[in-house]
Design an enzyme around this catalytic site. Structure first.
Site, PDB file in Angstrom:
ATOM      1  N   ARG A  94     -19.191  32.726  23.872  1.00  4.81           N
ATOM      2  CA  ARG A  94     -20.319  32.766  24.819  1.00  4.81           C
ATOM      3  C   ARG A  94     -21.126  34.039  24.536  1.00  4.81           C
ATOM      4  O   ARG A  94     -20.541  35.110  24.374  1.00  4.81           O
ATOM      5  CB  ARG A  94     -19.828  32.747  26.284  1.00  4.81           C
ATOM      6  CG  ARG A  94     -19.177  31.426  26.677  1.00  4.81           C
ATOM      7  CD  ARG A  94     -18.971  31.319  28.172  1.00  4.81           C
ATOM      8  NE  ARG A  94     -20.212  31.031  28.866  1.00  4.81           N
ATOM      9  CZ  ARG A  94     -20.342  31.057  30.193  1.00  4.81           C
ATOM     10  NH1 ARG A  94     -19.310  31.377  30.954  1.00  4.81           N
ATOM     11  NH2 ARG A  94     -21.502  30.777  30.776  1.00  4.81           N
ATOM     12  N   ASP A 240     -23.801  39.738  34.199  1.00  9.07           N
ATOM     13  CA  ASP A 240     -23.173  39.433  32.908  1.00  9.07           C
ATOM     14  C   ASP A 240     -23.500  40.492  31.866  1.00  9.07           C
ATOM     15  O   ASP A 240     -22.739  40.686  30.917  1.00  9.07           O
ATOM     16  CB  ASP A 240     -23.625  38.059  32.420  1.00  9.07           C
ATOM     17  CG  ASP A 240     -22.936  36.982  33.248  1.00  9.07           C
ATOM     18  OD1 ASP A 240     -23.457  36.647  34.331  1.00  9.07           O
ATOM     19  OD2 ASP A 240     -21.844  36.544  32.850  1.00  9.07           O
TER      20      ASP A 240
HETATM   21  O1  MRU Z   1     -21.469  30.929  33.604  1.00  7.10           O
HETATM   22  P1  MRU Z   1     -20.523  31.795  34.410  1.00  7.10           P
HETATM   23  O2  MRU Z   1     -19.871  31.049  35.514  1.00  7.10           O
HETATM   24  O3  MRU Z   1     -19.555  32.542  33.516  1.00  7.10           O
HETATM   25  O4  MRU Z   1     -21.483  32.883  35.078  1.00  7.10           O
HETATM   26  C1  MRU Z   1     -20.898  33.871  35.887  1.00  7.10           C
HETATM   27  C2  MRU Z   1     -21.871  34.801  36.495  1.00  7.10           C
HETATM   28  O5  MRU Z   1     -23.053  34.735  36.265  1.00  7.10           O
HETATM   29  C3  MRU Z   1     -21.287  35.910  37.341  1.00  7.10           C
HETATM   30  O6  MRU Z   1     -22.150  36.253  38.369  1.00  7.10           O
HETATM   31  C4  MRU Z   1     -21.051  37.145  36.460  1.00  7.10           C
HETATM   32  O7  MRU Z   1     -20.358  36.785  35.307  1.00  7.10           O
HETATM   33  C5  MRU Z   1     -20.289  38.196  37.190  1.00  7.10           C
HETATM   34  S1  MRU Z   1     -18.596  37.738  37.528  1.00  7.10           S
HETATM   35  C6  MRU Z   1     -17.895  39.062  38.346  1.00  7.10           C
END
Ligand code: MRU
Length: 350
Positions: A94, A240
């Site tokens: 990812r 992220d």
């Molecule tokens: O696609 P995801 O579910 O991995 O996205 C997660 C998010 O955007 C969260 O807000 C971020 O990773 C922070 S988790 C503490």
């Protein structure tokens, strides 16, 4: 019958596998899966069985350390070649959550100080465990600082799941709600459902219910109306990747909330550990945004909801401009604008 309230967690290390909560099946099925080889780790991350920036990093660290523990060579150079190959494989899972690369690089650094293959194998596993355990304390600290920042605000909105199951424990954006419950501080949390894959509805609503936090689910398109009609006093989200100037990538829909906060004059906070900052990204323009499969939009729970051949655009994240962010809550304290200066001081070297 009274329900036992617990803060759910999603990752448990065992000697020969990582036990994960399958976040694809929640909330209907609480299923745990064992990850034992590199392909299983990779697949779990790509398919969102494990998701959330810190949890992705922790899982990747275990995956790489476990893969390395199975290399059959006694030759350190050969060992390092295999390690680099597998590191690249996991790094391609990812693109946006920088915690993935942060964790893999932290393992890489271990190899700079080892003399033998056995030493490397042991130290890699220890480092993965350390990344996992450190994260719990980091998240707890974020929660403590967030409680201070939120002060007497009790009606708070969030998006996606930046919770306990996206981290080692407690979460980032959800940490103040879990800690608040332990301390007898009752929040009313409004959780956006978070289309397309519904991490807000499936995960945040479930997680907060499990720990006894008052949560109300809304669709993403109800955010403006809800802020106005229900008197939401603040929005708090995870991240992220945070660029050196404070621009923040988080789940798609986040920047929309930040713009709403500006309109309604309520604070918009980001909660994230220092491992989510990427000082090599100078601004949000430098952050790669993952695009995911069209089926995430054209289907809901396996049912087709759109014409078969309609063109689809499916960015998983957006970038919130730094000027919309009131504060970034980290384990080191709360960072305020000017972010370039405050981030440089707390995370980098000024
Ligand atoms: O696609 P995801 O579910 O991995 O996205 C997660 C998010 O955007 C969260 O807000 C971020 O990773 C922070 S988790 C503490």
């Amino acid at each position: 019958m009274t329900q036992t309230l617990t803060i759910p967690t999603s990752l448990e290390w065992h000697e020969d596998h990582l036990l994960i909560l399958n976040q694809q099946k929640l909330p209907n099925v609480v299923e745990y899966l064992k990850l034992r080889n590199l392909n299983e780790y990779y697949e779990a991350i790509v398919s969102l069985k494990v998701r959330g920036a810190p949890a992705i990093g922790i899982t990747a660290a275990y995956g790489l350390a476990q893969a390395a523990s199975l290399y059959e060579t006694e030759n350190l150079n050969e060992f390092i070649t295999l390690f680099k190959r597998d590191k690249k494989y996991l790094a391609d899972s990812r693109p946006t959550a920088v915690n993935l690369f942060w964790a893999l690089n932290r393992l890489d650094q271990v190899l700079e100080h080892v003399q033998t293959v056995n030493e490397a194998k042991t130290d890699l596993i220890h480092t993965a465990i350390q990344i996992h355990t450190e994260d719990e304390e980091v998240c707890r600290m974020i929660g403590e600082f967030a409680l201070t920042v939120l002060d007497d605000k009790r009606k708070v909105m969030t998006i996606c799941n930046a919770g306990s199951i996206a981290t080692s424990k407690y979460g980032t954006a959800l940490s103040p709600f879990h800690l608040g419950r332990e301390k007898g501080i009752g929040f009313q949390v409004f959780a956006c459902e978070t289309r397309p894959v519904l991490q807000g509805a499936r995960l945040t609503a479930w997680e907060l219910q499990q720990s006894g936090v008052d949560v109300t689910l809304i669709t993403d398109s109800m955010a403006a109306h809800t802020i106005k009609e229900k008197g939401v006093e603040a929005v708090i989200v995870g991240a992220d990747r945070i660029a050196a100037n404070g621009d923040t990538a988080n789940k798609i829909g986040t920047s929309m909330l930040a713009i709403l906060c500006s309109h309604y004059s309520i604070p918009f906070y980001v909660a994230a550990p220092s491992s989510t900052f990427d000082l090599d990204s100078k601004t949000g323009e430098d952050i790669p945004i993952e695009e995911r499969a069209r089926e995430e939009i054209t289907t809901i729970a396996g049912s087709i909801i759109a014409p078969e051949n309609v063109p689809v655009y499916n960015p998983a994240f957006d970038v919130t401009s730094n000027e919309l962010i009131a504060g970034i809550i980290t384990e080191k304290g709360v960072l305020y604008p000017d972010f370039e200066e405050s981030i440089g001081r707390a995370i980098g070297v000024i």
